[in-house]
Scaffold this motif. Sequence first.
Motif, PDB file in Angstrom:
ATOM      1  N   ASN A  10     -39.851 -48.657  35.014  1.00 26.49           N
ATOM      2  CA  ASN A  10     -39.583 -47.591  34.063  1.00 26.49           C
ATOM      3  C   ASN A  10     -38.575 -48.038  33.043  1.00 26.49           C
ATOM      4  N   ASN A  11     -38.710 -47.256  31.923  1.00 26.67           N
ATOM      5  CA  ASN A  11     -37.942 -47.791  30.432  1.00 26.67           C
ATOM      6  C   ASN A  11     -38.536 -48.895  29.775  1.00 26.67           C
ATOM      7  N   ALA A  12     -39.693 -49.422  30.441  1.00 28.29           N
ATOM      8  CA  ALA A  12     -40.377 -50.605  29.715  1.00 28.29           C
ATOM      9  C   ALA A  12     -41.295 -49.954  28.360  1.00 28.29           C
ATOM     10  N   PRO A  13     -41.052 -50.620  27.157  1.00 28.19           N
ATOM     11  CA  PRO A  13     -41.066 -52.210  27.216  1.00 28.19           C
ATOM     12  C   PRO A  13     -39.455 -52.461  26.851  1.00 28.19           C
ATOM     13  N   PHE A  14     -39.287 -53.608  27.470  1.00 31.48           N
ATOM     14  CA  PHE A  14     -37.593 -54.228  27.335  1.00 31.48           C
ATOM     15  C   PHE A  14     -37.781 -54.854  26.189  1.00 31.48           C
ATOM     16  N   ALA A  15     -36.447 -54.767  25.407  1.00 26.79           N
ATOM     17  CA  ALA A  15     -36.142 -55.878  24.299  1.00 26.79           C
ATOM     18  C   ALA A  15     -35.941 -57.221  24.754  1.00 26.79           C
ATOM     19  N   ILE A  56     -46.979 -74.226  26.664  1.00 28.92           N
ATOM     20  CA  ILE A  56     -48.406 -73.187  26.213  1.00 28.92           C
ATOM     21  C   ILE A  56     -48.539 -72.093  27.129  1.00 28.92           C
ATOM     22  N   PHE A  57     -48.456 -72.402  28.363  1.00 28.59           N
ATOM     23  CA  PHE A  57     -48.630 -71.284  29.396  1.00 28.59           C
ATOM     24  C   PHE A  57     -47.490 -70.230  29.457  1.00 28.59           C
ATOM     25  N   ALA A  58     -46.380 -71.043  30.035  1.00 23.18           N
ATOM     26  CA  ALA A  58     -45.405 -70.211  30.383  1.00 23.18           C
ATOM     27  C   ALA A  58     -44.696 -69.345  29.296  1.00 23.18           C
ATOM     28  N   GLY A  59     -44.638 -69.890  27.821  1.00 24.51           N
ATOM     29  CA  GLY A  59     -44.049 -69.148  26.908  1.00 24.51           C
ATOM     30  C   GLY A  59     -44.611 -67.762  26.431  1.00 24.51           C
ATOM     31  N   PRO A  60     -45.797 -67.653  26.415  1.00 23.47           N
ATOM     32  CA  PRO A  60     -46.365 -66.264  26.208  1.00 23.47           C
ATOM     33  C   PRO A  60     -46.321 -65.390  27.555  1.00 23.47           C
ATOM     34  N   THR A  61     -46.684 -66.010  28.762  1.00 28.03           N
ATOM     35  CA  THR A  61     -46.751 -65.376  29.942  1.00 28.03           C
ATOM     36  C   THR A  61     -45.313 -64.787  30.417  1.00 28.03           C
ATOM     37  N   PHE A  62     -44.293 -65.770  30.020  1.00 31.71           N
ATOM     38  CA  PHE A  62     -43.080 -65.174  30.430  1.00 31.71           C
ATOM     39  C   PHE A  62     -42.278 -64.003  29.464  1.00 31.71           C
ATOM     40  N   TYR A  63     -42.785 -64.163  28.287  1.00 31.85           N
ATOM     41  CA  TYR A  63     -42.617 -63.041  27.167  1.00 31.85           C
ATOM     42  C   TYR A  63     -43.182 -61.929  27.670  1.00 31.85           C
ATOM     43  N   TRP A  64     -44.314 -62.021  27.946  1.00 32.17           N
ATOM     44  CA  TRP A  64     -45.098 -60.861  28.350  1.00 32.17           C
ATOM     45  C   TRP A  64     -44.610 -60.041  29.655  1.00 32.17           C
ATOM     46  N   TYR A  65     -44.354 -61.104  30.668  1.00 34.25           N
ATOM     47  CA  TYR A  65     -43.447 -60.373  31.874  1.00 34.25           C
ATOM     48  C   TYR A  65     -42.128 -59.861  31.526  1.00 34.25           C
ATOM     49  N   LEU A  66     -41.256 -60.422  30.545  1.00 42.59           N
ATOM     50  CA  LEU A  66     -39.888 -59.882  30.266  1.00 42.59           C
ATOM     51  C   LEU A  66     -39.927 -58.310  29.515  1.00 42.59           C
ATOM     52  N   LYS A  67     -41.194 -58.418  28.812  1.00 46.54           N
ATOM     53  CA  LYS A  67     -41.420 -56.918  28.183  1.00 46.54           C
ATOM     54  C   LYS A  67     -41.543 -56.072  29.111  1.00 46.54           C
TER      55      LYS A  67
END
Length: 138
Positions: A10-15, A56-67
């Motif tokens: 709930n309340n996603a996307p997060f900053a 390469i792998f974790a940067g975009p994936t972690f960002y996507w996850y945290l959003k």
Amino acid sequence: MLNRLVPQQNNAPFAVPPVAFICALIGAPLMVAFFGFFILLIPVFALYFGGPLYLIFAGPTFYWYLKRRVPDMFEITLLALALNTIAFVLLLTLVSLKPNMFNLTDILVLYGGFGSLMSAIWGATFCALYRSFSQAPT
């Protein structure tokens, strides 16, 4: 498929604060290497062998996850382990296509063995650093 594995809260996307994210992403492997260098220098060598793949792998994936979700240490650790498994399979495919490029035993030991351990540790450290830098809810 990933959307079903990691549903939005709930309340996603997060900053996602960019400075906190980048500092946690780069700081996690460095912190593990600094505090774990006495263990046969394995975390220091892990920076060299696994650091670029981690970014390469974790940067975009972690960002996507945290959003999509509030940072949870267990989920991020499992996500890092899954990313390492994907990178490991890609490297094994590369070795099978070009056998003279890498030694199969080195790939199995470095990325399959030590990489799995280090990716889980780096993922947990990333989560702890990100929480402390961004004041994200626990």
